[in-house]
Motif scaffolding. Structure first.
Motif, PDB file in Angstrom:
ATOM      1  N   GLN A  48       0.798  -1.126   0.060  1.00 54.70           N
ATOM      2  CA  GLN A  48       0.068   0.324   0.027  1.00 54.70           C
ATOM      3  C   GLN A  48       0.947   1.178  -0.060  1.00 54.70           C
ATOM      4  O   GLN A  48       0.533   2.098  -0.679  1.00 54.70           O
ATOM      5  N   GLU A  51       2.117   1.844  -3.294  1.00 55.56           N
ATOM      6  CA  GLU A  51       1.089   2.212  -4.331  1.00 55.56           C
ATOM      7  C   GLU A  51       0.707   3.591  -4.205  1.00 55.56           C
ATOM      8  O   GLU A  51       0.471   4.267  -5.195  1.00 55.56           O
ATOM      9  N   GLN A  52       0.702   3.938  -2.967  1.00 56.96           N
ATOM     10  CA  GLN A  52       0.124   5.171  -2.508  1.00 56.96           C
ATOM     11  C   GLN A  52       1.082   6.500  -2.746  1.00 56.96           C
ATOM     12  O   GLN A  52       0.907   7.363  -3.378  1.00 56.96           O
ATOM     13  N   PRO A  58      -3.391  -1.187  -7.575  1.00 57.15           N
ATOM     14  CA  PRO A  58      -3.151  -2.122  -6.508  1.00 57.15           C
ATOM     15  C   PRO A  58      -2.351  -3.396  -7.156  1.00 57.15           C
ATOM     16  O   PRO A  58      -2.449  -3.736  -8.382  1.00 57.15           O
TER      17      PRO A  58
END
Length: 175
Positions: A48, A51-52, A58
C-alpha cells in the motif's frame, strides 16, 4: 515573491527493461549511471505504501530504480515495474509528460547515435522556425526510444531571439 524552486532535478521514465533502457541512453546520449535506488539484488517493493506514494495500481511491484546523468542537465530516473498491465507510451496529444528533449551540439551525429542505439526517427531533422527559435543551424527532430517513449533532439547554435517582454532566459547546457 521569494523563489523556493531552483530547477528540475530529474525526469522519471518508466521502462520495460532497465538494463536495455540504460544501454540505450548510454549509447544515444552518453548517459552515465549515478546509482541504483533499487538494484537487481534488492528485494522488489510492493504494498500500500508503494502504491500510494506513486499513485500505482493495486498489486504493482517496483522491480528496479536507477538514476542516470546526462551531460550538464537534469537527471533521468528509470523505473521498472512488475505485476501490472501497462499501456503504450503517450503520444504528444495526450495529457501529461509527452517527451524529453536532449540538447545536442551536432544534430546529424545525434541522429546517427540515436538510430544506431535502437531509436526510430519520426521524420528528418527540421529547422526551428518560430520567431524566437529561428536561426542558422537551429534544428530539432523527434524519435521514439526502443520502448516507444517520445524523445526530441534539439540544437540552437545561433541562440534564441528573446522577445522584449521575456521574463526569463531559456536554460541551455553549458558548452
Amino acid at each position: 515573491m521569494e523563489k523556493s524552486t531552483r530547477g528540475i532535478d530529474h525526469i522519471g521514465v518508466t521502462v520495460p527493461d532497465i538494463e536495455q533502457a540504460t544501454l540505450f541512453f548510454q549509447k544515444a546520449f552518453a548517459a552515465e549511471v549515478i546509482y541504483d535506488n533499487l538494484a537487481a539484488a534488492d528485494e522488489p517493493k510492493s504494498g500500500q505504501q508503494v502504491e500510494q506514494s506513486l499513485g500505482l495500481k493495486p498489486g504493482t511491484t517496483e522491480m528496479r530504480i536507477r538514476m542516470l546523468a546526462v551531460g550538464n542537465s537534469a537527471n533521468i530516473e528509470l523505473f521498472q515495474f512488475g505485476n501490472v498491465s501497462q499501456r503504450q507510451p503517450v503520444i504528444a496529444s495526450d495529457y501529461g509528460l509527452q517527451h524529453v528533449a536532449f540538447y545536442v551540439d551536432d544534430i546529424q551525429k545525434a541522429v546517427e547515435q540515436f538510430t544506431q542505439s535502437g531509436g526510430k526517427l519520426l521524420s528528418k531533422s527540421n529547422k526551428l522556425s518560430s520567431a524566437a527559435e529561428s536561426g542558422f543551424g537551429n534544428q530539432f527532430v523527434y524519435g521514439r526510444a526502443p520502448w516507444g517513449m517520445l524523445v526530441e533532439m534539439i540544437s540552437y547554435p545561433a541562440g534564441i531571439n528573446y522577445p522584449a517582454d521575456s521574463q526569463a532566459k531559456r536554460w541551455t547546457p553549458a558548452q
